[in-house]
Design a protein around this motif. Structure first.
Motif, mmCIF file in Angstrom:
data_model
loop_
_atom_site.group_PDB
_atom_site.id
_atom_site.type_symbol
_atom_site.label_atom_id
_atom_site.label_comp_id
_atom_site.label_asym_id
_atom_site.label_seq_id
_atom_site.Cartn_x
_atom_site.Cartn_y
_atom_site.Cartn_z
ATOM 1 N N MET A 1 -8.282 4.281 1.283
ATOM 2 C CA MET A 1 -8.016 4.825 -0.047
ATOM 3 C C MET A 1 -8.010 6.344 -0.028
ATOM 4 N N ALA A 2 -8.851 6.944 0.772
ATOM 5 C CA ALA A 2 -8.902 8.402 0.867
ATOM 6 C C ALA A 2 -7.584 8.974 1.379
ATOM 7 N N LYS A 3 -6.858 8.175 2.163
ATOM 8 C CA LYS A 3 -5.600 8.639 2.752
ATOM 9 C C LYS A 3 -4.376 8.145 1.977
ATOM 10 N N SER A 4 -4.600 7.410 0.896
ATOM 11 C CA SER A 4 -3.501 6.830 0.123
ATOM 12 C C SER A 4 -3.329 7.560 -1.206
ATOM 13 N N ASP A 5 -2.130 7.414 -1.781
ATOM 14 C CA ASP A 5 -1.803 8.086 -3.037
ATOM 15 C C ASP A 5 -1.901 7.160 -4.236
ATOM 16 N N ALA A 6 -1.978 5.863 -4.014
ATOM 17 C CA ALA A 6 -2.032 4.899 -5.115
ATOM 18 C C ALA A 6 -2.608 3.586 -4.608
ATOM 19 N N LEU A 7 -2.916 2.689 -5.551
ATOM 20 C CA LEU A 7 -3.599 1.437 -5.201
ATOM 21 C C LEU A 7 -3.030 0.272 -6.016
ATOM 22 N N ILE A 8 -2.822 -0.853 -5.341
ATOM 23 C CA ILE A 8 -2.501 -2.115 -6.008
ATOM 24 C C ILE A 8 -3.483 -3.164 -5.487
ATOM 25 N N VAL A 9 -4.179 -3.825 -6.395
ATOM 26 C CA VAL A 9 -5.136 -4.873 -6.023
ATOM 27 C C VAL A 9 -4.634 -6.201 -6.570
ATOM 28 N N GLY A 10 -4.482 -7.185 -5.698
ATOM 29 C CA GLY A 10 -4.029 -8.508 -6.112
ATOM 30 C C GLY A 10 -5.097 -9.554 -5.889
ATOM 31 N N SER A 11 -5.081 -10.596 -6.730
ATOM 32 C CA SER A 11 -6.071 -11.662 -6.581
ATOM 33 C C SER A 11 -5.547 -12.972 -7.144
ATOM 34 N N PRO A 12 -5.950 -14.090 -6.537
ATOM 35 C CA PRO A 12 -5.732 -15.387 -7.178
ATOM 36 C C PRO A 12 -6.719 -15.524 -8.336
ATOM 37 N N ALA B 1 6.200 -6.404 -3.691
ATOM 38 C CA ALA B 1 5.982 -5.047 -4.195
ATOM 39 C C ALA B 1 6.103 -4.025 -3.072
ATOM 40 N N ALA B 2 5.535 -4.337 -1.905
ATOM 41 C CA ALA B 2 5.587 -3.414 -0.768
ATOM 42 C C ALA B 2 7.025 -3.178 -0.313
ATOM 43 N N ALA B 3 7.821 -4.243 -0.280
ATOM 44 C CA ALA B 3 9.219 -4.106 0.132
ATOM 45 C C ALA B 3 9.985 -3.208 -0.827
ATOM 46 N N LYS C 1 1.984 7.166 0.201
ATOM 47 C CA LYS C 1 1.574 5.840 0.656
ATOM 48 C C LYS C 1 0.765 5.115 -0.407
ATOM 49 N N VAL C 2 1.011 3.803 -0.520
ATOM 50 C CA VAL C 2 0.267 2.960 -1.453
ATOM 51 C C VAL C 2 -0.548 1.940 -0.657
ATOM 52 N N LEU C 3 -1.815 1.814 -1.005
ATOM 53 C CA LEU C 3 -2.680 0.798 -0.405
ATOM 54 C C LEU C 3 -2.637 -0.441 -1.285
ATOM 55 N N LEU C 4 -2.320 -1.587 -0.681
ATOM 56 C CA LEU C 4 -2.302 -2.866 -1.392
ATOM 57 C C LEU C 4 -3.392 -3.760 -0.818
ATOM 58 N N ILE C 5 -4.286 -4.236 -1.656
ATOM 59 C CA ILE C 5 -5.401 -5.076 -1.221
ATOM 60 C C ILE C 5 -5.143 -6.512 -1.651
#
Length: 246
Positions: free
Chosen positions: A115-126, A63-65, A42-46
């Motif tokens: 995040m503790a339960k996820s395997d990766a992270l993507i952070v997006g911002s304007p 990206a999620a799709a 699972k990937v967490l996207l913020i």
């Protein structure tokens, strides 16, 4: 030939047969008829924008799709428009607070738990004045300080979107914490940036959208390769190239 020599020779033959048999079994285990069974990841996207349906959200959804197409689960979390705290360097999180921030009235601790339960992270911002949204920066800094143990070693990527300029500077800023937490940075065919002003307009940036898909493919490949060592390299889309002139 003595009996001892005969037995020794037979032993060498038996050992060679055993090695050959195990090699055949190993090849059979990796054959197309028996594909490797990757564990569910699972990937967490913020979404670091206060707009849950804006251009940053559009990029993260793309990206999620693509992650889903690669068999990777994902969850997009919007930070929303509520006020968030900046780190006050109180260090309570380093004591008996179990890797959680002392401030419990915003989304930071929820993100740490995810995040503790996820395997990766993507952070997006304007991009605001050449920088990421201050709220997502505050959250990311507190996550890294309080819950960095849950981020260590997990692949990560930053995504930024702007009307015209400042995206590369904001992109670099978002990536800085990853490099201090031993998080392998996932790349794409270009920097993970895209362009748009009105909500949803970024979807017209064909290269930017493709960059998100390529990023997701690369992240899925990295996760599977780290997990098994047996991942196949992703197939690439034909390149799409755009500029400011439409």
């Amino acid at each position: 030939m003595t009996r001892r020599e005969a037995l020794k020779k037979m032993g060498v033959i038996a050992a060679a047969t055993a090695v050959t048999t195990s090699g055949i079994e190993a090849l059979a285990a990796c054959s197309p008829d028996k594909p490797y069974n990757f564990r569910k990841m699972k990937v967490l996207l913020i979404n670091g924008s206060p707009r849950p349906s804006g251009n940053t959200a559009t990029l993260l959804k793309e990206a999620a799709a693509q992650l889903e197409k690669n068999g990777i689960d994902s969850e997009i979390v919007n930070i929303g428009g509520k006020a968030v705290h900046g780190c006050t360097a109180c260090s309570v999180c380093r004591g008996d607070n179990e890797h959680h921030c002392t401030f419990k009235d915003d989304i930071c601790n929820h993100l740490i738990d995810l995040m503790a339960k996820s395997d990766a992270l993507i952070v997006g911002s304007p991009v605001y004045y050449g920088q990421p949204n201050g709220a997502v920066l505050a959250l990311l800094q507190r996550m890294a300080y309080a819950g960095g143990a849950f981020m260590q070693g997990k692949p990560a990527a930053a995504v930024t979107v702007c009307r015209r300029g400042g995206a590369s500077a904001a992109f670099q800023t978002l990536q800085m914490p990853f490099q201090m937490l031993n998080m392998p940075i996932v790349t794409s065919q270009y920097w993970n940036i895209a362009y748009g002003s009105a909500p949803g307009q970024v979807s017209q940036d064909a290269e930017g959208m493709q960059t998100m898909r390529t990023l997701a493919d690369n992240m899925a490949y990295m996760l599977k390769q780290f997990d098994s060592g047996k991942a196949g390299k992703p197939e690439r889309e034909p390149g799409t190239f755009t500029n400011f002139i439409r």
